[in-house]
Design a protein around this motif. Structure first.
Motif, PDB file in Angstrom:
ATOM      1  N   SER A 415       0.848  -1.196   0.000  1.00 19.86           N
ATOM      2  CA  SER A 415       0.000   0.000   0.000  1.00 19.86           C
ATOM      3  C   SER A 415       0.876   1.235   0.000  1.00 19.86           C
ATOM      4  O   SER A 415       1.891   1.286   0.695  1.00 19.86           O
ATOM      5  CB  SER A 415      -0.920   0.011   1.237  1.00 19.86           C
ATOM      6  N   ASP A 442      -4.019  -6.140  12.959  1.00 24.51           N
ATOM      7  CA  ASP A 442      -5.245  -6.574  13.607  1.00 24.51           C
ATOM      8  C   ASP A 442      -5.096  -8.065  13.889  1.00 24.51           C
ATOM      9  O   ASP A 442      -4.973  -8.865  12.955  1.00 24.51           O
ATOM     10  CB  ASP A 442      -6.436  -6.332  12.675  1.00 24.51           C
ATOM     11  N   GLY A 447      -4.598  -9.701   7.223  1.00 26.42           N
ATOM     12  CA  GLY A 447      -4.992  -8.931   6.052  1.00 26.42           C
ATOM     13  C   GLY A 447      -5.261  -7.478   6.314  1.00 26.42           C
ATOM     14  O   GLY A 447      -5.593  -6.738   5.385  1.00 26.42           O
ATOM     15  N   ARG A 448      -5.138  -7.028   7.572  1.00 27.60           N
ATOM     16  CA  ARG A 448      -5.432  -5.635   7.879  1.00 27.60           C
ATOM     17  C   ARG A 448      -4.471  -5.114   8.941  1.00 27.60           C
ATOM     18  O   ARG A 448      -4.145  -5.824   9.895  1.00 27.60           O
ATOM     19  CB  ARG A 448      -6.875  -5.472   8.362  1.00 27.60           C
ATOM     20  N   TYR A 450      -3.307  -1.304  11.139  1.00 30.16           N
ATOM     21  CA  TYR A 450      -3.598   0.078  11.492  1.00 30.16           C
ATOM     22  C   TYR A 450      -2.275   0.831  11.487  1.00 30.16           C
ATOM     23  O   TYR A 450      -1.270   0.335  12.008  1.00 30.16           O
ATOM     24  CB  TYR A 450      -4.282   0.150  12.854  1.00 30.16           C
ATOM     25  N   SER A 462      -6.913   2.503   8.552  1.00 25.10           N
ATOM     26  CA  SER A 462      -7.116   1.065   8.469  1.00 25.10           C
ATOM     27  C   SER A 462      -6.759   0.662   7.044  1.00 25.10           C
ATOM     28  O   SER A 462      -7.333   1.180   6.079  1.00 25.10           O
ATOM     29  CB  SER A 462      -8.577   0.714   8.777  1.00 25.10           C
ATOM     30  N   VAL A 463      -5.788  -0.239   6.901  1.00 25.44           N
ATOM     31  CA  VAL A 463      -5.239  -0.577   5.583  1.00 25.44           C
ATOM     32  C   VAL A 463      -5.554  -2.023   5.245  1.00 25.44           C
ATOM     33  O   VAL A 463      -5.201  -2.940   5.995  1.00 25.44           O
ATOM     34  CB  VAL A 463      -3.716  -0.352   5.548  1.00 25.44           C
ATOM     35  N   ASP A 464      -6.210  -2.234   4.105  1.00 22.44           N
ATOM     36  CA  ASP A 464      -6.472  -3.564   3.579  1.00 22.44           C
ATOM     37  C   ASP A 464      -5.236  -4.001   2.800  1.00 22.44           C
ATOM     38  O   ASP A 464      -4.913  -3.410   1.763  1.00 22.44           O
ATOM     39  CB  ASP A 464      -7.702  -3.520   2.668  1.00 22.44           C
ATOM     40  N   LEU A 465      -4.535  -5.012   3.287  1.00 21.08           N
ATOM     41  CA  LEU A 465      -3.276  -5.403   2.662  1.00 21.08           C
ATOM     42  C   LEU A 465      -3.470  -6.182   1.371  1.00 21.08           C
ATOM     43  O   LEU A 465      -2.511  -6.386   0.624  1.00 21.08           O
ATOM     44  CB  LEU A 465      -2.441  -6.225   3.643  1.00 21.08           C
ATOM     45  N   THR A 466      -4.689  -6.594   1.080  1.00 17.70           N
ATOM     46  CA  THR A 466      -4.953  -7.266  -0.191  1.00 17.70           C
ATOM     47  C   THR A 466      -5.065  -6.258  -1.321  1.00 17.70           C
ATOM     48  O   THR A 466      -4.464  -6.409  -2.388  1.00 17.70           O
ATOM     49  CB  THR A 466      -6.239  -8.107  -0.108  1.00 17.70           C
ATOM     50  N   ARG A 470      -6.938   2.347   1.816  1.00 15.58           N
ATOM     51  CA  ARG A 470      -6.768   2.955   3.140  1.00 15.58           C
ATOM     52  C   ARG A 470      -8.020   3.742   3.515  1.00 15.58           C
ATOM     53  O   ARG A 470      -8.542   4.518   2.709  1.00 15.58           O
ATOM     54  CB  ARG A 470      -5.540   3.878   3.128  1.00 15.58           C
TER      55      ARG A 470
END
Length: 810
Positions: A415, A442, A447-448, A450, A462-466, A470
């Motif tokens: 990201s 988390d 997969g997530r 902060y 909050s970042v979705d690593l897939t 953001r």
């Protein structure tokens, strides 16, 4: 596409829809928007009359296009007498606004097509106050409940005709103290109500950020903070580790010299106890709960220390675990407690290391441009997450999150911005990384995460690593790209009195790029919607909107209505930049390198428009410069060799006050509170001090004037003080100062027993940094930007009441 976080999840709107709602694109009149001489303007919900009544002689009601009746429409009906019903227009607050207060005042105007006398106005059954026969009226202190509140109004004339109107105000919970300089975070399961523990060296506090689903998500509460009588003070809390077995947080605190401390904070009571003192510049911490020890990173002596918590007082291993590196972030391996990861960041070493704690050795895994934080993937020993940035340690720069394989150092962008090739992954607010940045997984899955940017950006994402997307952990009003740091605001006038102005907000992306947003100010469901007019576009990060020169350090902005453009003062390049309101194109309008002739700009800081004389007025160090709006040519109106009176020293914000006078607010870097309000006659250049600390006029001192507006109705200057986060009015006849919104210290200084909150709704956030304001003279509303909370706030000049109209709750 843009994404917008709400209490319920995500809404997605297309760029075309956002442009239509906010009057962007070609500037046409589609979907209820109207074109004005200043550029396109859209009411979003049809028109500004969505919160005012309209007459009905047969239909019984009317509704505005694009708005639901609950939040944008209004209706009126005539009585059995057959006459035309009177109408009422709400001037404050706009329908769709948010408040955190338990009460709200409503203010407006009335009219009657048949010139019948208006005899009453009520809102929710409460009679309005008036001193001019209801030409203007106000209902103070209306109670509002949590959630959406529909306020119903009635207006009656002497013939018995009755008109109705309505507006919707949403009341929510205060988001809590805004973060200012957050440090290394920790995840706390907190018995099923998960939260982040966040130290903040600006607030000198340890806070909790709620991660549970629902409207409270992202709420910030103080766990522990300095108060009178405390013995173990926070001086600069930098990082925290959760010691769940002892229901406490372990905080590293550093100030200067050997003032570093390890502090235990009772999570139930907030009480602090110093476990270990006399340390140096502590910046990072990791807890090994199995062996009851912590690793501490000290930047001053460039070592990682091991501290045994099983003895009292805790004992430091006399031999550092490792040395010769700047440990800005540490994490233990949950599968092998004798193994840790350390991010080192110094001029000679910028890398990720694996540390053998027992053997006291370090092995470099991978080099980075400027690493700031590290975390093992949950339950894994083979890979880690690293926050990197393309700048230097104390710079504020856009960053990225990388997955790192510890076996070979291979990196994958997850990201943000990859400085090595310029690639960008993920949508949403920029991940700006600075000193004190932090990443926390988390525990529910890998997969997530902060993350926040420390001194660069206090916003927790909050970042979705897939996907790399953001989302800010805060509730916001309005669709479109979120504010990062809104620093300047101006108004594009509406096409007619029935169509409200539109705000344009300059948004700072931490010294990498700037964006200019259009913000819809039409009452109703679309209030606060944002669309990029020019610059970085979070919805299309690889393609900024508008071509041309980059803004280096923009400090002020005005709308040039006749030429359908914005003029931006770029202090970093000593020039004026024109921004086309339709295309977003940025061109140099006047500078020291050939665009326009005349005296050079020197540290320009403020601009006002003088449309009658077709010129812009720019405050440049020591002078007031006129810039021809056609040619860009410059001439000095007032300065060392033009006009008499006190010198314009550092300059400051400027506003036109009548046809032949400008006001300049400037501060003194050397003496806090020595703010001067200076009037400059445009014909002669003569300068006169109207108000200052030295004149002996009444009222509290202004410390840092960030914005200046002229209220012709009250013959007063309105000044936003960013040091105290309140709004001052200065009487232009006497020079007396008073606070019209915010905290008034009374006869004493702040934080004394006579402090009073002026205005309804929530006070400006204690972590706020008010950055600019613009006056809507017709509505008598001041729109204020808060760069730290990411908010656009409307302030009623009559009462000081505050409501949110776009951005994050304050």
């Amino acid at each position: 596409m843009y994404t917008k976080k709400t209490a319920c999840g995500l809404f997605v709107v297309t760029l075309a829809a956002a442009l239509s709602a906010c009057g962007g694109g070609s500037g046409g009149s589609d979907s209820g928007s109207s074109s004005s001489s200043s550029g396109s303007s859209s009411s979003g919900s049809g028109s500004s009359s969505s919160s005012s009544s309209s007459s009905s002689s047969g239909s019984g009601s009317s509704s505005s296009s694009g708005s639901s009746s609950s939040s944008g429409s209004s209706s009126s009906s005539s009585s059995s007498s057959g006459g035309t019903a009177p109408t009422a227009s709400v001037r404050f607050p706009l329908s769709g606004s948010w408040t955190t207060g338990a009460t709200i005042g409503v203010r407006g105007t009335t009219s009657d097509a048949e010139a019948d006398e208006i005899i009453s106005v009520t809102v929710n059954g409460v009679p309005a106050q008036t001193d001019d026969g209801f030409a203007t009226w106000r209902v103070p202190g209306l109670a509002v409940q949590e959630g959406a509140n529909t306020l119903e109004g009635l207006v009656r004339d002497a013939q018995g005709n009755v008109g109705t109107f309505s507006l919707v105000i949403e009341r929510g919970e205060s988001p809590g103290a805004a973060l200012t300089y957050p440090g290394g975070m920790a995840f706390d399961p907190n018995n099923g109500r998960p939260r982040l523990l966040v130290p903040d060296s600006g607030l000198k506090a340890l806070l909790a950020v709620d991660l549970s689903e629902g409207p409270g998500r992202g709420h910030r509460s103080v766990i522990s903070r300095n108060k009178s009588g405390d013995e173990d003070f926070f001086f600069g809390p930098r990082a925290v580790a959760l010691d769940a077995g002892n229901d406490r947080a372990l905080v590293v605190d550093s100030f200067f010299g050997n003032a570093g401390k390890l502090i235990a904070v009772d999570l139930a009571l907030g009480e602090r106890h110093t476990l270990l003192g006399g340390l140096q510049n502590l910046r990072s911490i990791a807890l090994d709960s199995v062996n009851n020890r912590v690793l501490l990173g000290d930047l001053l002596v460039r070592t990682v220390l091991a501290v045994n918590l099983s003895i009292t007082p805790p004992g430091i291993d006399p031999d550092p675990v490792v040395d010769g590196l700047n440990p800005v972030s540490i994490d233990f391996d949950s599968q092998n407690v004798d193994r840790a990861l350390v991010v080192a960041n110094a001029q000679d070493t910028k890398a990720l290391f694996v540390v053998d704690i027992a053997g006291k050795t370090k092995t470099k895994v991978a080099d980075f441009v400027d690493p700031r934080a590290v975390a093992f993937y949950p339950g894994e020993s083979s890979r880690a997450l690293v926050a990197d940035a393309p700048g230097a340690l104390f710079e504020e720069t856009p960053g990225a999150l990388f997955e790192v394989k510890l076996s070979d150092g291979a990196k994958s962008l997850l990201s943000g911005l990859d400085a090595s090739d310029g690639s960008i992954k993920g949508l949403g607010p920029r991940f700006n990384t600075g000193f004190g940045s932090s990443v926390v997984f988390d525990p529910a899955g890998s997969g997530r995460v902060y993350a926040h940017g420390g001194n660069s950006s206090s916003q927790i994402l909050s970042v979705d690593l897939t996907t790399g997307d953001r989302i800010a952990l805060e509730r916001s009003l309005g669709d479109g790209p979120e504010f990062n740091e809104p620093v300047e605001v101006a108004l594009i006038p509406g096409a007619s009195p029935d169509h409200p102005p539109m705000a344009v907000v300059l948004n700072e992306n931490d010294y990498l790029s700037y964006s200019i947003y259009r913000v819809n100010l039409a009452a109703g469901d679309n209030l606060g919607d944002r669309v990029v007019l020019s610059g970085f576009d979070a919805g299309n990060p690889n393609q900024p909107r508008g071509s041309g020169v980059d803004l280096v350090n923009p400090v002020d902005m005005v709308v040039d209505v006749d030429n359908r453009r914005l003029l931006v003062v770029d202090n970093g390049s000593d020039r004026l930049v024109a921004v086309d309101q339709e295309t977003g194109a940025r061109t140099i309008f006047s500078d020291n390198a050939g665009k326009g002739g005349g005296p050079e700009f020197s540290n320009p800081v403020g601009i006002a428009l003088d449309p009658e004389n077709k010129r812009a007025l720019v405050v440049s160090e020591g002078a007031l410069i006129a810039v021809d709006l056609d040619s860009g040519d410059r001439s000095i109106l007032s300065g060392a060799d033009a006009g008499s009176g006190p010198a314009l020293d550092v300059g400051g914000d400027i506003v036109l006050a009548g046809s032949n006078r400008v006001l300049v607010a400037e501060y003194d870097d050397d003496e806090l509170g020595r703010t001067r309000l200076i009037a400059v006659e445009l014909e002669t250049g003569n300068r006169t001090i109207i108000s200052s600390k030295d004149l002996g006029v009444d009222g509290p001192e202004i410390h840092y004037p960030e914005s200046l507006s002229f209220d012709a109705v009250g013959n007063r200057a309105l000044i936003v003080d960013s040091a105290r986060n309140n709004i001052f009015a200065v009487d232009l006849d006497t020079g007396d100062r008073s606070i019209i919104s915010g905290i008034d210290p009374g006869d004493q200084e702040f934080n004394t027993e006579d402090d009073q909150l002026v205005g309804g709704g929530a006070a400006f956030n204690e972590g706020a940094e008010l950055s600019d304001a613009v006056l809507d003279a017709d509505r008598q509303v001041l729109y204020v930007t808060d760069r730290n909370t990411g908010s656009l706030i409307a302030v009623d000049l009559a009462t000081g009441d505050r409501v949110l109209v776009s951005g994050f709750a304050f």
